[in-house]
Write a protein that holds these residues in place. Structure first.
Motif, mmCIF file in Angstrom:
data_model
loop_
_atom_site.group_PDB
_atom_site.id
_atom_site.type_symbol
_atom_site.label_atom_id
_atom_site.label_comp_id
_atom_site.label_asym_id
_atom_site.label_seq_id
_atom_site.Cartn_x
_atom_site.Cartn_y
_atom_site.Cartn_z
ATOM 1 N N ALA A 234 20.244 9.807 2.524
ATOM 2 C CA ALA A 234 20.828 11.053 3.047
ATOM 3 C C ALA A 234 22.466 11.278 2.618
ATOM 4 O O ALA A 234 23.018 12.260 2.738
ATOM 5 N N GLU A 235 22.868 10.168 3.009
ATOM 6 C CA GLU A 235 24.336 10.151 2.938
ATOM 7 C C GLU A 235 25.156 10.257 1.631
ATOM 8 O O GLU A 235 26.197 10.069 1.550
ATOM 9 N N GLY A 236 24.251 9.927 0.551
ATOM 10 C CA GLY A 236 24.758 9.950 -0.765
ATOM 11 C C GLY A 236 25.414 8.803 -1.072
ATOM 12 O O GLY A 236 26.062 8.568 -2.005
ATOM 13 N N ARG A 237 24.982 7.736 -0.204
ATOM 14 C CA ARG A 237 25.722 6.295 -0.677
ATOM 15 C C ARG A 237 24.741 5.511 -1.732
ATOM 16 O O ARG A 237 25.168 4.810 -2.398
ATOM 17 N N ILE A 238 23.487 6.086 -1.730
ATOM 18 C CA ILE A 238 22.536 5.452 -2.779
ATOM 19 C C ILE A 238 22.100 6.957 -3.261
ATOM 20 O O ILE A 238 21.434 7.865 -2.799
ATOM 21 N N ASP A 239 22.388 7.007 -4.761
ATOM 22 C CA ASP A 239 21.716 8.046 -5.373
ATOM 23 C C ASP A 239 20.101 7.661 -6.007
ATOM 24 O O ASP A 239 19.814 6.968 -6.571
ATOM 25 N N PRO A 240 19.171 8.531 -5.380
ATOM 26 C CA PRO A 240 17.892 8.626 -5.674
ATOM 27 C C PRO A 240 17.308 8.584 -7.062
ATOM 28 O O PRO A 240 16.413 8.085 -7.564
ATOM 29 N N ASP A 241 18.297 9.307 -7.868
ATOM 30 C CA ASP A 241 18.180 9.239 -9.091
ATOM 31 C C ASP A 241 18.402 7.691 -9.899
ATOM 32 O O ASP A 241 18.054 7.478 -11.156
ATOM 33 N N ASP A 242 19.257 7.060 -9.121
ATOM 34 C CA ASP A 242 19.771 5.722 -9.652
ATOM 35 C C ASP A 242 19.039 4.512 -9.031
ATOM 36 O O ASP A 242 18.902 3.448 -9.740
ATOM 37 N N ALA A 243 18.271 4.595 -7.844
ATOM 38 C CA ALA A 243 17.627 3.427 -7.140
ATOM 39 C C ALA A 243 16.405 4.079 -6.367
ATOM 40 O O ALA A 243 16.229 5.368 -6.027
ATOM 41 N N VAL A 244 15.386 3.177 -6.428
ATOM 42 C CA VAL A 244 14.392 3.123 -5.658
ATOM 43 C C VAL A 244 13.825 2.241 -4.729
ATOM 44 O O VAL A 244 14.374 0.924 -4.903
ATOM 45 N N LEU A 245 13.329 2.378 -3.614
ATOM 46 C CA LEU A 245 12.850 1.329 -2.780
ATOM 47 C C LEU A 245 11.251 1.133 -2.703
ATOM 48 O O LEU A 245 10.549 2.457 -2.701
ATOM 49 N N LEU A 246 10.969 0.025 -3.541
ATOM 50 C CA LEU A 246 9.428 0.071 -3.712
ATOM 51 C C LEU A 246 9.086 -0.976 -2.445
ATOM 52 O O LEU A 246 9.375 -2.133 -2.194
ATOM 53 N N GLN A 247 8.111 -0.398 -1.465
ATOM 54 C CA GLN A 247 7.605 -1.142 -0.228
ATOM 55 C C GLN A 247 5.885 -1.288 -0.592
ATOM 56 O O GLN A 247 5.239 -0.511 -0.596
ATOM 57 N N LEU A 248 5.820 -2.760 -0.631
ATOM 58 C CA LEU A 248 4.425 -3.211 -0.540
ATOM 59 C C LEU A 248 3.997 -3.433 0.751
ATOM 60 O O LEU A 248 4.726 -4.305 1.158
ATOM 61 N N ALA A 249 3.072 -3.038 1.242
ATOM 62 C CA ALA A 249 2.662 -3.409 2.658
ATOM 63 C C ALA A 249 1.193 -3.413 2.757
ATOM 64 O O ALA A 249 0.319 -2.692 2.645
ATOM 65 N N ILE A 250 0.546 -4.627 2.875
ATOM 66 C CA ILE A 250 -0.806 -5.045 3.013
ATOM 67 C C ILE A 250 -1.117 -4.604 4.404
ATOM 68 O O ILE A 250 -0.708 -5.193 5.281
ATOM 69 N N PRO A 251 -2.227 -3.837 4.731
ATOM 70 C CA PRO A 251 -2.781 -3.392 6.139
ATOM 71 C C PRO A 251 -2.951 -4.813 6.702
ATOM 72 O O PRO A 251 -3.618 -5.534 5.995
ATOM 73 N N SER A 252 -2.848 -4.600 8.076
ATOM 74 C CA SER A 252 -3.307 -5.993 8.907
ATOM 75 C C SER A 252 -3.797 -5.796 10.112
ATOM 76 O O SER A 252 -2.939 -4.718 10.570
ATOM 77 N N ARG A 253 -4.596 -6.656 10.467
ATOM 78 C CA ARG A 253 -5.018 -6.466 12.056
ATOM 79 C C ARG A 253 -5.313 -5.018 12.454
ATOM 80 O O ARG A 253 -4.656 -4.629 13.613
ATOM 81 N N GLN A 254 -5.871 -4.379 11.672
ATOM 82 C CA GLN A 254 -6.003 -2.717 11.839
ATOM 83 C C GLN A 254 -6.618 -2.085 13.148
ATOM 84 O O GLN A 254 -6.490 -1.085 13.361
ATOM 85 N N ARG A 255 -7.448 -3.184 13.909
ATOM 86 C CA ARG A 255 -8.050 -2.616 14.864
ATOM 87 C C ARG A 255 -7.211 -2.875 16.175
ATOM 88 O O ARG A 255 -7.427 -2.543 17.492
ATOM 89 N N VAL A 256 -5.942 -3.476 16.108
ATOM 90 C CA VAL A 256 -5.192 -3.706 17.100
ATOM 91 C C VAL A 256 -4.236 -2.689 17.168
ATOM 92 O O VAL A 256 -3.516 -2.101 16.291
ATOM 93 N N GLU A 257 -4.104 -2.045 18.504
ATOM 94 C CA GLU A 257 -3.512 -0.667 18.611
ATOM 95 C C GLU A 257 -1.907 -0.615 18.161
ATOM 96 O O GLU A 257 -1.822 0.311 17.393
#
Ligand code: ADP
Ligand code: F6P
Length: 487
Positions: A305-328
């Motif tokens: 948002a602040e323009g310190r990272i250019d989304p044309d230039d960089a990406v964040l890939l977040q892998l997150a396996i769901p865990s303990r899904q019945r715990v609130e």
């Protein structure tokens, strides 16, 4: 994990009394329902299985644990040359022992009470019942004088229960998560039983020296036992040792996987699929509130948002396996992350690939090595983590000594990986600055940092870790005659 499971159907296979037994809440494979409704198996999630799979294949032991499905009794079976001994849990036990006492009482309490621990007497009662079942099953299958290695916070009563039935066994216990500060631990209404449960072991292992010290002090203060440094004198004359053994990975195997043509091609493909960014940031976690995923996304989103990272230039890939899904608290976290990722991506003016790519898929190990190989900056931001194996896996896969590890100071790994770009995940501005610093640092600086970390990870691998623990256990439990002969 081999896909050629011989399983309960293998008529040739019979269970022998084992001389080396690992006891953990989960088996290395989970029984799940396939899309066509048939029962199928998949590798169990998390660091414990990553760490113990190679050890068990080397030592050929038996593994006692839950197979991940409720209300189902299975016979012992062989999988990928390991003897697996399933312990059944009913739906009520899954709710009270696993989701309740283990993951809504102990997990938050031991992780600095980041989420509020809940104390329920019926959860505790079920925890006791299930711990007894694990101890009984282990007592049945362990051979005379066997080494039994009990794992993690789910099974803290097992060492004592097991010793009562089988004083001949050599019992070790290892806690994979942080052992909490004393002020937090003493909130637990069943603190005395937990301490006594652990003291059934000959050797109690922790990730960090601070955890071992907290335990020894608690034992002295609350149980009035005599202690000297890391040793505790028991009323029955035994001596229990409490010591830190920071857990490790099979670094050579990750290194080799990352070097394969398959991983190289996949790494290239991954970058290509992401639009060939100049900088690929990567996050890899179980979807857990201890992992600082929200803080990471917040920091990255603000930089965009602040323009310190250019989304044309960089990406964040977040892998997150769901865990303990019945715990609130885990459900809430998943919703919050979905909302935050949606907001960051929605506010980006970029058409096409969004600034954050968020995936819930579980990948085979070679694919994980490809992700690590593809990533320029690994972002590991837990608010508290016993160790964090992902950080070590990334380092092990950086054969060219390139790439950068941004690492929370509140992980066990931070004590060993001191050349990482260290961050405090509560300090979002500090985290942002470090992400930018890691992005812009010179290749020479990055290589200097990575070289030292790679040496650390390769020299201190999971085999050395297991040998250190088991050698100490062996020494502690040597019969007097044997030590006299040896001496
Ligand atoms: P924890 O034990 O709390 O889950 P660790 O970082 O110590 O955390 O271990 C996580 C393990 O899970 C690592 O071995 C990592 O490679 C594995 N893992 C994490 N995400 C995935 C995924 N999406 N697919 C496959 N394995 C994963
Ligand atoms: O030590 C952390 C831990 O609880 C391990 O026992 C396990 O490897 C991992 O987290 C996964 O958690 P769960 O078995 O609850 O899916």
């Amino acid at each position: 994990m081999s896909s050629e499971r011989t399983g309960p159907e293998n008529p040739e296979w019979k269970l022998d009394r084992a001389s080396f037994v690992v006891v953990a809440n989960r088996l290395p494979v989970d029984r799940v329902e396939a899309p066509d409704g048939t029962a199928d198996w998949r590798p169990s999630p998390g660091g414990l299985v990553t760490a113990f799979d190679p050890i068990m294949h080397k030592r050929r032991g038996a593994w006692v644990g839950w197979h991940g499905a409720a209300d189902e009794e299975l016979e012992p079976f062989e999988d990928d040359e390991l003897a697996l001994i399933p312990v059944p849990l009913s739906s009520a036990e899954v709710a009270n022992y696993y989701e309740g006492f283990s993951n809504a009482t102990l997990w938050p309490l031991y992780h600095d009470a980041i989420a509020t621990p809940q104390f329920h007497r019926e959860w505790w009662d079920t925890y006791v019942t299930v711990n007894k079942r694990f101890a009984d099953r282990t007592a049945e299958i362990a051979g005379e004088g066997a080494v039994v290695w009990v794992q993690d916070y789910h099974l803290q009563l097992v060492p004592r229960l097991l010793r009562r039935q089988r004083p001949d066994l050599r019992i070790g216990f290892f806690l994979h998560i942080p052992f909490p500060p004393r002020e937090l631990f003493v909130q637990l209404p069943w603190r005395q039983q937990i301490l006594e449960g652990l003291l059934g072991a000959d050797l109690v292992g922790f990730q960090l020296p601070g955890g071992a010290q907290n335990f020894v002090q608690l034992v002295r203060q609350r149980l009035s036992l005599e202690t000297s440094r890391d040793r505790i004198r028991m009323p029955d004359g035994r001596e229990v040792l409490a010591r830190a053994y920071p857990i490790a990975i099979d670094a050579r195997s990750f290194n080799q996987l990352a070097a394969t043509d398959e991983a190289a091609e996949r790494a290239e493909q991954i970058r290509h699929d992401l639009g060939d960014p100049r900088v690929l940031f990567l996050g890899v976690d179980r979807l857990d509130y201890t992992k600082g995923i929200l803080e990471r996304i917040q920091a990255f989103g603000e930089l965009v948002a602040e323009g310190r990272i250019d989304p044309d230039d960089a990406v964040l890939l977040q892998l997150a396996i769901p865990s303990r899904q019945r715990v609130e608290q885990y459900r809430q976290l998943r919703d919050e992350i979905d909302r935050l990722v949606g907001r960051v991506n929605g506010e980006s003016p970029r058409i096409g690939r969004p600034p954050i790519v968020y995936l819930h898929v579980s990948y085979p190990r070679v694919e994980m090595a490809a992700f690590y190989r593809a990533a320029d900056i690994m972002v590991v931001t837990p608010l508290r983590d016993g160790m964090n194996l992902v950080a070590k896996e990334y380092v092990a896969c950086r054969q060219q000594d390139d790439g950068a590890l941004v690492l929370s100071e509140f992980t066990g790994a931070a004590r060993e990986l001191r050349q990482a770009y260290s961050i405090n995940p509560h300090d979002i501005d500090g985290l942002k600055d470090r992400l930018v610093e890691a992005m812009n640092d010179s290749p020479q600086n990055k290589a200097r940092r990575m070289r030292v970390m790679r040496r650390q990870v390769v020299e201190n691998d999971i085999y050395k870790w297991a040998n250190m623990f088991l050698d100490d256990l062996e020494r502690l439990t040597q019969k007097p005659e044997a030590s006299q002969v040896a001496g």
